[in-house]
Design a protein around this motif. Structure first.
Motif, PDB file in Angstrom:
ATOM      1  N   ALA A 187       5.618  -9.380  12.476  1.00 23.16           N
ATOM      2  CA  ALA A 187       6.249  -9.229  13.788  1.00 23.16           C
ATOM      3  C   ALA A 187       6.527  -7.767  14.116  1.00 23.16           C
ATOM      4  N   ALA A 188       6.710  -6.946  13.078  1.00 20.97           N
ATOM      5  CA  ALA A 188       6.999  -5.523  13.299  1.00 20.97           C
ATOM      6  C   ALA A 188       5.735  -4.687  13.468  1.00 20.97           C
ATOM      7  N   GLY A 189       4.567  -5.317  13.459  1.00 19.37           N
ATOM      8  CA  GLY A 189       3.336  -4.586  13.709  1.00 19.37           C
ATOM      9  C   GLY A 189       2.498  -4.261  12.502  1.00 19.37           C
ATOM     10  N   HIS A 190       2.922  -4.688  11.302  1.00 20.37           N
ATOM     11  CA  HIS A 190       2.100  -4.465  10.114  1.00 20.37           C
ATOM     12  C   HIS A 190       0.861  -5.357  10.185  1.00 20.37           C
ATOM     13  N   THR A 191      -0.274  -4.818   9.785  1.00 20.70           N
ATOM     14  CA  THR A 191      -1.507  -5.595   9.780  1.00 20.70           C
ATOM     15  C   THR A 191      -1.930  -6.027   8.381  1.00 20.70           C
ATOM     16  N   GLY A 192      -1.456  -5.325   7.361  1.00 19.90           N
ATOM     17  CA  GLY A 192      -1.847  -5.659   6.002  1.00 19.90           C
ATOM     18  C   GLY A 192      -0.811  -5.231   4.986  1.00 19.90           C
ATOM     19  N   VAL A 193      -0.977  -5.716   3.753  1.00 21.19           N
ATOM     20  CA  VAL A 193      -0.109  -5.369   2.635  1.00 21.19           C
ATOM     21  C   VAL A 193      -0.993  -5.034   1.442  1.00 21.19           C
ATOM     22  N   ALA A 194      -0.726  -3.908   0.801  1.00 28.89           N
ATOM     23  CA  ALA A 194      -1.423  -3.551  -0.425  1.00 28.89           C
ATOM     24  C   ALA A 194      -0.780  -4.259  -1.605  1.00 28.89           C
ATOM     25  N   ILE A 195      -1.598  -4.711  -2.537  1.00 26.05           N
ATOM     26  CA  ILE A 195      -1.084  -5.377  -3.737  1.00 26.05           C
ATOM     27  C   ILE A 195      -1.832  -4.849  -4.953  1.00 26.05           C
ATOM     28  N   GLU A 196      -1.248  -5.087  -6.114  1.00 24.53           N
ATOM     29  CA  GLU A 196      -1.870  -4.652  -7.353  1.00 24.53           C
ATOM     30  C   GLU A 196      -3.093  -5.516  -7.669  1.00 24.53           C
ATOM     31  N   GLU A 197      -4.063  -4.899  -8.343  1.00 17.23           N
ATOM     32  CA  GLU A 197      -5.263  -5.608  -8.781  1.00 17.23           C
ATOM     33  C   GLU A 197      -5.491  -5.334 -10.266  1.00 17.23           C
ATOM     34  N   PRO A 198      -5.337  -6.348 -11.158  1.00 17.02           N
ATOM     35  CA  PRO A 198      -5.097  -7.765 -10.881  1.00 17.02           C
ATOM     36  C   PRO A 198      -3.620  -8.044 -10.571  1.00 17.02           C
ATOM     37  N   SER A 199      -3.355  -9.256 -10.079  1.00 17.57           N
ATOM     38  CA  SER A 199      -1.983  -9.649  -9.749  1.00 17.57           C
ATOM     39  C   SER A 199      -1.938 -11.159  -9.570  1.00 17.57           C
ATOM     40  N   HIS A 200      -0.740 -11.674  -9.347  1.00 20.92           N
ATOM     41  CA  HIS A 200      -0.570 -13.105  -9.094  1.00 20.92           C
ATOM     42  C   HIS A 200      -1.001 -13.401  -7.664  1.00 20.92           C
ATOM     43  N   PHE A 201      -1.889 -14.369  -7.494  1.00 19.29           N
ATOM     44  CA  PHE A 201      -2.407 -14.661  -6.158  1.00 19.29           C
ATOM     45  C   PHE A 201      -1.404 -15.402  -5.278  1.00 19.29           C
ATOM     46  N   GLY A 202      -0.357 -15.967  -5.878  1.00 22.17           N
ATOM     47  CA  GLY A 202       0.592 -16.749  -5.085  1.00 22.17           C
ATOM     48  C   GLY A 202       1.236 -15.936  -3.982  1.00 22.17           C
TER      49      GLY A 202
END
Length: 460
Positions: A187-202
């Motif tokens: 809602a605040a305008g973010h389009t994506g989030v970076a995550i660690e690779e590998p990581s928990h997919f949940g």
């Protein structure tokens, strides 16, 4: 005569007057599955009072259905639906059941048999007696005030989190915390989030379900590669800084500072998932990175890895500019987390019961980890354990060229649930297994390792 409310049972059979109507509706309720085998029915007097009919009407209906085999009556036990009568309900699918594993080595599962039942029951009783009448109403959507105070004290003392009770929001487990953050970021305008690779997919799947694009960033032996964040358009990143999942590395101090510099330059946000940082054995405690910049870091934790996932208790420590938005979103979602569990948890924190349980389980988990490592050293010396100094799981690096997914399947056929590292990676990584050890005794872990050794030979 005064009604005996300790045995009174209610049954919804609306608008019935005659014996045949009562009899037919009871028969239909059994066939449809609304009355399951073993269900105890109201006494004939109770049901007659509920329906407004003569007691003889109900007695005759019960007698007919007993004769047909739908019900059974025993002196002292009342009238129940007989287990011998079961009809398939064609309108309702049977619930999907999880497989029964001989050895369940899923990561992230604590020793549920060690749950402090007596202390929890006492905390529930004490907390309930202390609640005011008003506190039994709808909860504060930010969380029970006493719990927020106790959490702020605990997190400051144990995890070096810089916070006040007003900045703590109680949620229904870490999953709800991630979901709330995902919607608010979108809602605040973010389009994506970076995550660690590998990581928990949940967590990644939950963020993606709110329309955010997931940007995987590789992890090395110093944690997330902060330099690669500049290649994405993300202004938020989710990290497991104290104990990276699943590789177990600690985010290096230089990377912590670089990550916060990135967040400030991007007007971004770091979501710090502190999922199991209290469980450590061979290294000193590493404080939460939230304390380095509380305005740029959301701290997330839960009781799932210390007590039990069934409690559904988690918390967010929020920057001031996010707090009110998250609380309002929480209010609109569910009006707040239930007060009774919150109050009991606050009591456990206040009296030191939570700390005592942590001390006990640290010793328990260290012994189980050591048993697993010893068995691996004896049975599978070519497999390298990684990330063993803390947490509830280890990663086993398999010999190069091993197909970890194929090994996972062979183990499953032997009744061993041992997830492959490939399940947590979007791009190729080294072959491995991610093994939780907290829920199994040392003897069971040694037996599981023997199964691993036998399954590692692909020959029939």
């Amino acid at each position: 005569m005064t009604a005996n409310w300790t045995t009174y049972r209610e049954l919804l059979l609306p608008g019935l007057t005659g014996r045949r109507a009562v009899e037919s509706e009871l028969r239909r309720a059994v066939r449809d599955g609304r009355l399951q085998p073993g269900t105890r029915l109201p006494s004939s007097r109770d049901l007659a009072d509920q329906l407004g009919v003569a007691r003889g009407t109900v007695t005759s209906a019960y007698a007919q259905l007993i004769g047909e085999g739908y019900l059974v009556a025993k002196r002292g036990s009342g009238t129940t639906v007989t287990a011998a009568c079961t009809w398939p309900n064609t309108f309702e699918q049977q619930p999907r059941q999880s497989p029964r594993w001989q050895f369940d080595l899923r990561p992230g599962v604590p020793a549920l048999s060690a749950f402090p039942r007596d202390e929890w029951l006492q905390a529930q009783k004490t907390a309930l007696l202390a609640l005011t009448t008003d506190e039994l109403g709808y909860p504060d959507p930010a969380g029970f005030p006493l719990l927020r105070k106790e959490l702020a004290d605990y997190l400051g003392r144990v995890r070096a989190v810089a916070t006040r009770p007003s900045e703590v929001v109680v949620v229904n487990g870490a999953a709800e915390g991630i979901s709330l953050l995902g919607r608010v970021l979108k809602a605040a305008g973010h389009t994506g989030v970076a995550i660690e690779e590998p990581s928990h997919f949940g967590a990644a799947d939950m963020l993606a379900s709110h329309g955010l694009v997931i940007r995987p960033i590789p992890v090395d032996d110093r944690g997330i590669r902060v330099d690669e964040l500049s290649t994405t358009d993300s202004r938020a990143v989710l990290v497991t800084a104290a104990h990276q999942f699943p590789l177990g590395v600690v985010l290096h101090p230089e990377r912590r500072r670089a990550l916060l510099d990135w967040a400030r330059a991007r007007d971004g946000l770091v979501i710090e998932d502190d999922y199991d940082a209290e469980h450590r054995y061979d290294r000193p405690a590493m404080g939460a990175m939230q304390a380095l910049d509380p305005t740029r870091v959301v701290y997330q934790g839960s009781a799932s890895k210390v007590l039990a996932p069934a409690l559904r208790l988690g918390w967010l420590v929020l920057p001031p500019d996010l707090r009110d938005t998250i609380v309002e979103r929480k209010r609109l979602d569910d009006l707040g987390t239930g007060t009774l569990h919150q109050a009991a948890f606050a009591q456990l924190l206040r009296t030191g019961g939570y700390d005592r349980h942590l001390r006990r389980t640290r010793q328990l988990y260290r012994a189980r980890r050591d048993a697993l490592l010893d068995a691996l050293s004896d049975e599978l010396p070519a497999w390298t354990p990684i990330g063993v100094a803390a947490g509830l799981h280890v990663v086993l690096r398999l010999p190069d060229g091993t197909d970890d997914l194929a090994l996972q399947e062979r183990l499953a056929r032997r009744g061993v649930n041992a997830p492959a590292l490939a399940n947590y990676a979007r791009s190729p990584t080294f072959p491995g297994l991610v093994l939780g050890y907290a829920a199994l005794t040392p003897d069971r872990l040694r037996q599981a390792v023997r199964e691993l050794r036998e399954a590692s030979d692909p020959r029939p």
